[in-house]
Design a protein around this motif. Structure first.
Motif, PDB file in Angstrom:
ATOM      1  N   LEU A   1      -3.800   3.509   8.215  1.00 54.02           N
ATOM      2  CA  LEU A   1      -3.354   4.134   6.965  1.00 54.02           C
ATOM      3  C   LEU A   1      -3.974   5.500   6.704  1.00 54.02           C
ATOM      4  CD1 LEU A   1      -3.137   1.152   4.440  1.00 54.02           C
ATOM      5  CD2 LEU A   1      -1.248   2.466   5.429  1.00 54.02           C
ATOM      6  N   ILE A   2      -5.201   5.695   7.149  1.00 55.18           N
ATOM      7  CA  ILE A   2      -5.849   6.977   6.862  1.00 55.18           C
ATOM      8  C   ILE A   2      -5.131   8.125   7.556  1.00 55.18           C
ATOM      9  CG2 ILE A   2      -7.581   7.047   8.700  1.00 55.18           C
ATOM     10  CD1 ILE A   2      -9.551   7.946   6.399  1.00 55.18           C
ATOM     11  N   THR A   3      -4.503   7.857   8.685  1.00 57.12           N
ATOM     12  CA  THR A   3      -3.738   8.906   9.369  1.00 57.12           C
ATOM     13  C   THR A   3      -2.291   8.947   8.886  1.00 57.12           C
ATOM     14  OG1 THR A   3      -3.179   7.431  11.203  1.00 57.12           O
ATOM     15  CG2 THR A   3      -5.161   8.757  11.446  1.00 57.12           C
ATOM     16  N   LEU A   4      -1.817   7.853   8.326  1.00 58.63           N
ATOM     17  CA  LEU A   4      -0.426   7.752   7.878  1.00 58.63           C
ATOM     18  C   LEU A   4      -0.221   8.361   6.490  1.00 58.63           C
ATOM     19  CD1 LEU A   4       2.138   6.502   9.088  1.00 58.63           C
ATOM     20  CD2 LEU A   4       1.608   4.421   7.830  1.00 58.63           C
ATOM     21  N   ASP A   5      -1.066   7.959   5.527  1.00 64.46           N
ATOM     22  CA  ASP A   5      -0.896   8.422   4.152  1.00 64.46           C
ATOM     23  C   ASP A   5      -2.188   8.161   3.381  1.00 64.46           C
ATOM     24  OD1 ASP A   5       1.483   9.078   2.022  1.00 64.46           O
ATOM     25  OD2 ASP A   5      -0.033   7.755   1.151  1.00 64.46           O
ATOM     26  N   GLN A   6      -2.797   9.208   2.855  1.00 64.97           N
ATOM     27  CA  GLN A   6      -4.088   9.053   2.184  1.00 64.97           C
ATOM     28  C   GLN A   6      -3.991   8.255   0.889  1.00 64.97           C
ATOM     29  OE1 GLN A   6      -5.638  13.046   1.899  1.00 64.97           O
ATOM     30  NE2 GLN A   6      -6.461  12.960   3.975  1.00 64.97           N
ATOM     31  N   VAL A   7      -2.896   8.380   0.164  1.00 67.49           N
ATOM     32  CA  VAL A   7      -2.735   7.602  -1.072  1.00 67.49           C
ATOM     33  C   VAL A   7      -2.629   6.117  -0.733  1.00 67.49           C
ATOM     34  CG1 VAL A   7      -1.226   7.147  -3.049  1.00 67.49           C
ATOM     35  CG2 VAL A   7      -1.720   9.507  -2.374  1.00 67.49           C
ATOM     36  N   ALA A   8      -1.851   5.790   0.289  1.00 65.27           N
ATOM     37  CA  ALA A   8      -1.729   4.390   0.718  1.00 65.27           C
ATOM     38  C   ALA A   8      -3.076   3.868   1.191  1.00 65.27           C
ATOM     39  CB  ALA A   8      -0.688   4.271   1.823  1.00 65.27           C
ATOM     40  N   TYR A   9      -3.836   4.718   1.864  1.00 63.47           N
ATOM     41  CA  TYR A   9      -5.175   4.339   2.320  1.00 63.47           C
ATOM     42  C   TYR A   9      -6.054   3.960   1.126  1.00 63.47           C
ATOM     43  CZ  TYR A   9      -9.975   4.783   3.880  1.00 63.47           C
ATOM     44  OH  TYR A   9     -11.294   4.534   4.122  1.00 63.47           O
TER      45      TYR A   9
ATOM     46  N   ALA B   1       0.825  -1.212   0.000  1.00 65.16           N
ATOM     47  CA  ALA B   1       0.000   0.000   0.000  1.00 65.16           C
ATOM     48  C   ALA B   1       0.856   1.258   0.000  1.00 65.16           C
ATOM     49  CB  ALA B   1      -0.925  -0.001   1.213  1.00 65.16           C
ATOM     50  N   CYS B   2       1.999   1.200   0.662  1.00 63.82           N
ATOM     51  CA  CYS B   2       2.861   2.380   0.821  1.00 63.82           C
ATOM     52  C   CYS B   2       4.013   2.433  -0.176  1.00 63.82           C
ATOM     53  CB  CYS B   2       3.401   2.432   2.245  1.00 63.82           C
ATOM     54  SG  CYS B   2       2.100   2.598   3.481  1.00 63.82           S
ATOM     55  N   GLU B   3       3.979   1.542  -1.164  1.00 64.49           N
ATOM     56  CA  GLU B   3       5.051   1.511  -2.151  1.00 64.49           C
ATOM     57  C   GLU B   3       5.197   2.874  -2.835  1.00 64.49           C
ATOM     58  OE1 GLU B   3       6.518  -1.329  -5.832  1.00 64.49           O
ATOM     59  OE2 GLU B   3       4.559  -1.646  -4.943  1.00 64.49           O
ATOM     60  N   LYS B   4       6.447   3.334  -2.930  1.00 65.44           N
ATOM     61  CA  LYS B   4       6.802   4.619  -3.551  1.00 65.44           C
ATOM     62  C   LYS B   4       6.185   5.817  -2.834  1.00 65.44           C
ATOM     63  CE  LYS B   4       7.674   2.591  -8.033  1.00 65.44           C
ATOM     64  NZ  LYS B   4       7.390   2.587  -9.458  1.00 65.44           N
ATOM     65  N   ARG B   5       5.854   5.644  -1.564  1.00 70.55           N
ATOM     66  CA  ARG B   5       5.354   6.734  -0.742  1.00 70.55           C
ATOM     67  C   ARG B   5       6.457   7.106   0.253  1.00 70.55           C
ATOM     68  NH1 ARG B   5       2.374   9.652  -2.786  1.00 70.55           N
ATOM     69  NH2 ARG B   5       1.623  10.440  -0.814  1.00 70.55           N
ATOM     70  N   PRO B   6       6.481   8.359   0.728  1.00 70.80           N
ATOM     71  CA  PRO B   6       7.566   8.804   1.619  1.00 70.80           C
ATOM     72  C   PRO B   6       7.359   8.383   3.082  1.00 70.80           C
ATOM     73  CG  PRO B   6       6.055  10.608   1.218  1.00 70.80           C
ATOM     74  CD  PRO B   6       5.578   9.455   0.372  1.00 70.80           C
ATOM     75  N   ILE B   7       7.211   7.093   3.288  1.00 70.88           N
ATOM     76  CA  ILE B   7       6.979   6.582   4.644  1.00 70.88           C
ATOM     77  C   ILE B   7       8.149   5.688   5.020  1.00 70.88           C
ATOM     78  CG2 ILE B   7       5.432   5.253   6.122  1.00 70.88           C
ATOM     79  CD1 ILE B   7       3.223   5.948   4.026  1.00 70.88           C
ATOM     80  N   PRO B   8       8.850   6.018   6.112  1.00 70.84           N
ATOM     81  CA  PRO B   8       9.997   5.197   6.533  1.00 70.84           C
ATOM     82  C   PRO B   8       9.570   3.775   6.919  1.00 70.84           C
ATOM     83  CG  PRO B   8       9.964   7.301   7.695  1.00 70.84           C
ATOM     84  CD  PRO B   8       8.670   7.189   6.956  1.00 70.84           C
ATOM     85  N   TYR B   9      10.434   2.835   6.619  1.00 69.76           N
ATOM     86  CA  TYR B   9      10.181   1.428   6.940  1.00 69.76           C
ATOM     87  C   TYR B   9       9.908   1.251   8.430  1.00 69.76           C
ATOM     88  CZ  TYR B   9      10.757  -3.634   7.009  1.00 69.76           C
ATOM     89  OH  TYR B   9      10.553  -4.974   7.182  1.00 69.76           O
TER      90      TYR B   9
END
Length: 157
Positions: free
Chosen positions: A116-124, A73-81
């Motif tokens: 995910l909704i609080t982490l990254d909307q695109v990933a959500y 879901a978070c692929e290519k998003r600016p979220i640290p592992y």
């Protein structure tokens, strides 16, 4: 603890630290035979958590599968592992705090969407499109409208 270098069975603990993010104790060890230093992690063994799938099959909960879903879901998003690891650990903790030996895959999906909704909307949206099995573009657009309005995930379809 067996030495990974010479396989001798005696080692001494050089350093020991609690790691919050992994809920484990990290131990630095030194082999008493060859002097090789290595790291071990001690983790509390928890009772198995069983996931009831949509088709009724049951399998043991796997944090690795949860991480795979988050990573996709978070692929290519600016979220640290590390953030994803903490998220997976928190979701597992929340599921275990339900005090049930079995949880549905639906429960897991809802917890992931809430995170995910609080982490990254695109990933959500990526996760929701698979999890909610959107049948057409109208369902996706409806979800995007709710997201744009700032609705919480309980209102999202």
């Amino acid at each position: 603890m067996k030495c990974p270098n010479c396989h001798h069975t005696s080692s001494r603990v050089v350093d020991s630290r609690h790691t919050d993010e992994l809920s484990a104790i990290r131990r630095r060890r030194e082999c008493e035979e060859c002097g090789f230093r290595f790291t071990t992690f001690e983790r509390m063994e928890l009772s198995p958590l069983v996931v009831v799938k949509k088709d009724g099959n049951r399998e043991v909960f796997s944090r690795e599968k949860l991480m795979d879903g988050l990573l996709r879901a978070c692929e290519k998003r600016p979220i640290p592992y590390e953030t994803l690891e903490k998220t997976a650990a928190q979701i597992e903790l929340d599921l275990r705090n339900l005090n049930k030996s079995e949880v549905s895959s639906n429960d897991i999906g809802e917890h992931v969407m809430k995170a995910l909704i609080t982490l990254d909307q695109v990933a959500y949206v990526r996760f929701a499109s698979v999890y909610k099995e959107f049948k057409d573009i109208d369902q996706l657009m409806e979800t995007l409208k709710h997201l744009a309005k700032g609705s919480d995930d309980n209102e999202l379809q």
